[in-house]
Scaffold this motif. Structure first.
Motif, PDB file in Angstrom:
ATOM      1  N   CYS A 108       4.629   9.884   3.332  1.00 38.34           N
ATOM      2  CA  CYS A 108       4.160   8.591   2.821  1.00 38.34           C
ATOM      3  C   CYS A 108       3.255   8.798   1.614  1.00 38.34           C
ATOM      4  O   CYS A 108       2.371   9.658   1.618  1.00 38.34           O
ATOM      5  N   ARG A 109       3.487   7.999   0.576  1.00 36.90           N
ATOM      6  CA  ARG A 109       2.667   8.047  -0.635  1.00 36.90           C
ATOM      7  C   ARG A 109       1.768   6.830  -0.664  1.00 36.90           C
ATOM      8  O   ARG A 109       2.232   5.690  -0.570  1.00 36.90           O
ATOM      9  N   ARG A 110       0.458   7.037  -0.797  1.00 36.39           N
ATOM     10  CA  ARG A 110      -0.526   5.946  -0.788  1.00 36.39           C
ATOM     11  C   ARG A 110      -0.946   5.620  -2.222  1.00 36.39           C
ATOM     12  O   ARG A 110      -1.540   6.454  -2.895  1.00 36.39           O
ATOM     13  N   ILE A 111      -0.628   4.415  -2.648  1.00 33.44           N
ATOM     14  CA  ILE A 111      -0.925   3.974  -4.013  1.00 33.44           C
ATOM     15  C   ILE A 111      -1.911   2.818  -3.934  1.00 33.44           C
ATOM     16  O   ILE A 111      -1.653   1.809  -3.284  1.00 33.44           O
ATOM     17  N   VAL A 112      -3.040   2.964  -4.599  1.00 34.03           N
ATOM     18  CA  VAL A 112      -4.101   1.957  -4.569  1.00 34.03           C
ATOM     19  C   VAL A 112      -4.112   1.203  -5.892  1.00 34.03           C
ATOM     20  O   VAL A 112      -4.185   1.820  -6.966  1.00 34.03           O
ATOM     21  N   VAL A 113      -4.010  -0.116  -5.825  1.00 32.71           N
ATOM     22  CA  VAL A 113      -4.100  -0.965  -7.014  1.00 32.71           C
ATOM     23  C   VAL A 113      -5.543  -1.457  -7.112  1.00 32.71           C
ATOM     24  O   VAL A 113      -6.052  -2.112  -6.201  1.00 32.71           O
ATOM     25  N   LEU A 114      -6.197  -1.133  -8.215  1.00 34.58           N
ATOM     26  CA  LEU A 114      -7.659  -1.253  -8.305  1.00 34.58           C
ATOM     27  C   LEU A 114      -8.069  -2.025  -9.549  1.00 34.58           C
ATOM     28  O   LEU A 114      -7.426  -1.937 -10.593  1.00 34.58           O
ATOM     29  N   SER A 115      -9.157  -2.775  -9.419  1.00 36.04           N
ATOM     30  CA  SER A 115      -9.798  -3.427 -10.557  1.00 36.04           C
ATOM     31  C   SER A 115     -11.175  -3.907 -10.123  1.00 36.04           C
ATOM     32  O   SER A 115     -11.333  -4.448  -9.026  1.00 36.04           O
ATOM     33  N   ARG A 116     -12.171  -3.695 -10.968  1.00 34.51           N
ATOM     34  CA  ARG A 116     -13.521  -4.186 -10.669  1.00 34.51           C
ATOM     35  C   ARG A 116     -13.746  -5.578 -11.224  1.00 34.51           C
ATOM     36  O   ARG A 116     -14.799  -6.169 -10.990  1.00 34.51           O
ATOM     37  N   LYS A 117     -12.775  -6.094 -11.948  1.00 32.17           N
ATOM     38  CA  LYS A 117     -12.907  -7.423 -12.540  1.00 32.17           C
ATOM     39  C   LYS A 117     -11.893  -8.348 -11.909  1.00 32.17           C
ATOM     40  O   LYS A 117     -10.700  -8.033 -11.842  1.00 32.17           O
ATOM     41  N   GLY A 118     -12.344  -9.497 -11.440  1.00 33.80           N
ATOM     42  CA  GLY A 118     -11.442 -10.463 -10.840  1.00 33.80           C
ATOM     43  C   GLY A 118     -10.649 -11.226 -11.888  1.00 33.80           C
ATOM     44  O   GLY A 118     -11.041 -11.311 -13.055  1.00 33.80           O
ATOM     45  N   GLY A 119      -9.514 -11.764 -11.461  1.00 29.82           N
ATOM     46  CA  GLY A 119      -8.720 -12.592 -12.352  1.00 29.82           C
ATOM     47  C   GLY A 119      -7.858 -11.844 -13.346  1.00 29.82           C
ATOM     48  O   GLY A 119      -7.327 -12.452 -14.286  1.00 29.82           O
ATOM     49  N   VAL A 120      -7.671 -10.542 -13.155  1.00 31.01           N
ATOM     50  CA  VAL A 120      -6.862  -9.774 -14.110  1.00 31.01           C
ATOM     51  C   VAL A 120      -5.429  -9.593 -13.625  1.00 31.01           C
ATOM     52  O   VAL A 120      -4.620  -8.954 -14.302  1.00 31.01           O
ATOM     53  N   GLY A 121      -5.101 -10.140 -12.442  1.00 30.75           N
ATOM     54  CA  GLY A 121      -3.728 -10.060 -11.950  1.00 30.75           C
ATOM     55  C   GLY A 121      -3.460  -8.863 -11.074  1.00 30.75           C
ATOM     56  O   GLY A 121      -2.320  -8.391 -10.997  1.00 30.75           O
ATOM     57  N   LYS A 122      -4.494  -8.381 -10.378  1.00 26.17           N
ATOM     58  CA  LYS A 122      -4.328  -7.200  -9.523  1.00 26.17           C
ATOM     59  C   LYS A 122      -3.321  -7.452  -8.410  1.00 26.17           C
ATOM     60  O   LYS A 122      -2.455  -6.604  -8.134  1.00 26.17           O
TER      61      LYS A 122
END
Length: 354
Positions: A108-122
């Motif tokens: 299994c490959r674990r991919i984390v989608v990250l952003s410290r700013k809201g509203g950017v379409g994460k």
């Protein structure tokens, strides 16, 4: 003719036929065999009693690959195979891109989608990447909403709703089969599965680092790709657990100065807190790119390219702006093509897991 004579005659005819079809072969004497010259292209003489390997690539002629698109395919089909035109440069490029997306995986490959700013379409990037992988790959893909606040991943996918992450955690010790995991997921037409977070105000159980790990322990036994949609507070305990077990990070940034500044500060924080390897292997997605922008997109891309493994721009798409249920078919062709580029960039990092 007497029966026994008829049988003798038949036996004789068979013997004559056999002799006629397979004439005797004069084999060299053992002392003569050593003087035979090697066959052209061989490394040396092989004993007549030793079987050489019969490999497909050595004996079977592979038909020339013909074009599958455009006027080249039309000519191939119209000629009934007498004319075989190869793929165009753009078709060959598309084929190579798909091969990258379909890079084989073990485990299994674990991919984390990250952003410290809201509203950017994460969340949109999480879904678009998940839909693309699930459509183009044969293995199982699941997206997990690990936002400690109110996550919206479950609202963005059409299909019969499953149970929530909290319910999965309550039953984690009893889940041993894939068919049992499916009770807790919503599956889209793309085959992407989603596990939603709780947004019920009556739910008081918090999900932290240990709870997230318990959910991953269940999911990684049944899925090859696990995408995690996170919140914006990277100091939260659940984010700490997510990053500790992550194989790759997809950093989502808005194509603006403040969006790029927040994304760059995220890289700084990761490097200062022992996650420099995630920065070096990351894919940066500049999300919401428009045709006319005041910001120099090339300079933004160059800044992140110097710190990450790849940078991919995603065009603005009105279907994603609404924040409603969206499938790949709803998106503009250029947006779908860009998501394939993102998936290929991520798959390029499918080396040994962390």
């Amino acid at each position: 003719m007497e029966p026994h004579l008829q049988g003798e005659e038949e036996e004789t005819l068979v013997q004559l036929s056999t002799d006629r079809r397979f004439p005797p072969i004069d084999l060299p004497a053992p002392e003569e065999a050593a003087t035979l010259e090697p066959f052209s292209g061989s490394e040396g003489y092989q004993s007549l009693t030793q079987s050489a390997p019969f490999l497909d690539e050595d004996f079977v002629q592979t038909p020339k690959a013909g074009a599958q698109q455009g006027w080249r395919r039309w000519i191939n089909d119209a000629s009934g195979g007498l004319v075989t035109l190869g793929p165009s440069a753009s078709e060959a490029e598309s084929t190579a891109l798909l091969e990258r997306v379909r890079t084989p995986l073990t485990g299994c490959r674990r991919i984390v989608v990250l952003s410290r700013k809201g509203g950017v379409g994460k969340t949109s990037v999480t879904l678009g990447l998940g839909h693309t992988f699930a459509t183009l790959r044969p293995d199982r893909v699941v997206a997990l909403d690990a936002n400690p606040d109110v996550g919206t991943l479950g609202y963005r996918i059409a299909g019969l709703p499953g149970r929530t992450l909290t319910e999965l955690l309550d039953d984690a010790e009893q889940i041993t089969r894939y068919s049992e995991v499916r009770k807790y997921t919503t599956q889209a037409s793309s085959r992407l599965e989603v596990i939603a977070s709780d947004d019920d105000a009556r739910i008081t159980r918090g999900v932290g680092e240990h709870e997230y790990q318990a959910a991953v322990d269940v999911l990684e036994r049944h899925y090859n790709l696990l995408l995690t949609d996170t919140g914006t507070d990277i100091t939260h305990s659940i984010i700490q657990g997510i990053l500790a077990g992550a194989d790759q990070v997809v950093l989502v940034a808005a194509p603006s100065l403040d969006g790029a500044r927040a994304a760059s500060k995220t890289f700084d924080w990761l490097e200062q807190n022992g996650h420099g390897y995630l920065v070096r292997g990351s894919v940066v997605v500049l999300n919401g790119v428009r045709r006319r922008m005041l910001v120099d997109l090339d300079r933004l891309a160059a800044h992140f390219a110097a710190r990450s493994r790849a940078v991919v721009p995603l065009p603005w798409d009105r279907h994603l702006e609404a924040g409603a249920q969206t499938s790949l078919e709803d998106l503009h062709p250029s947006t779908r093509a860009a998501y394939v580029q993102v998936a290929a960039a991520v798959a390029d990092g499918f080396g040994p897991a962390h």
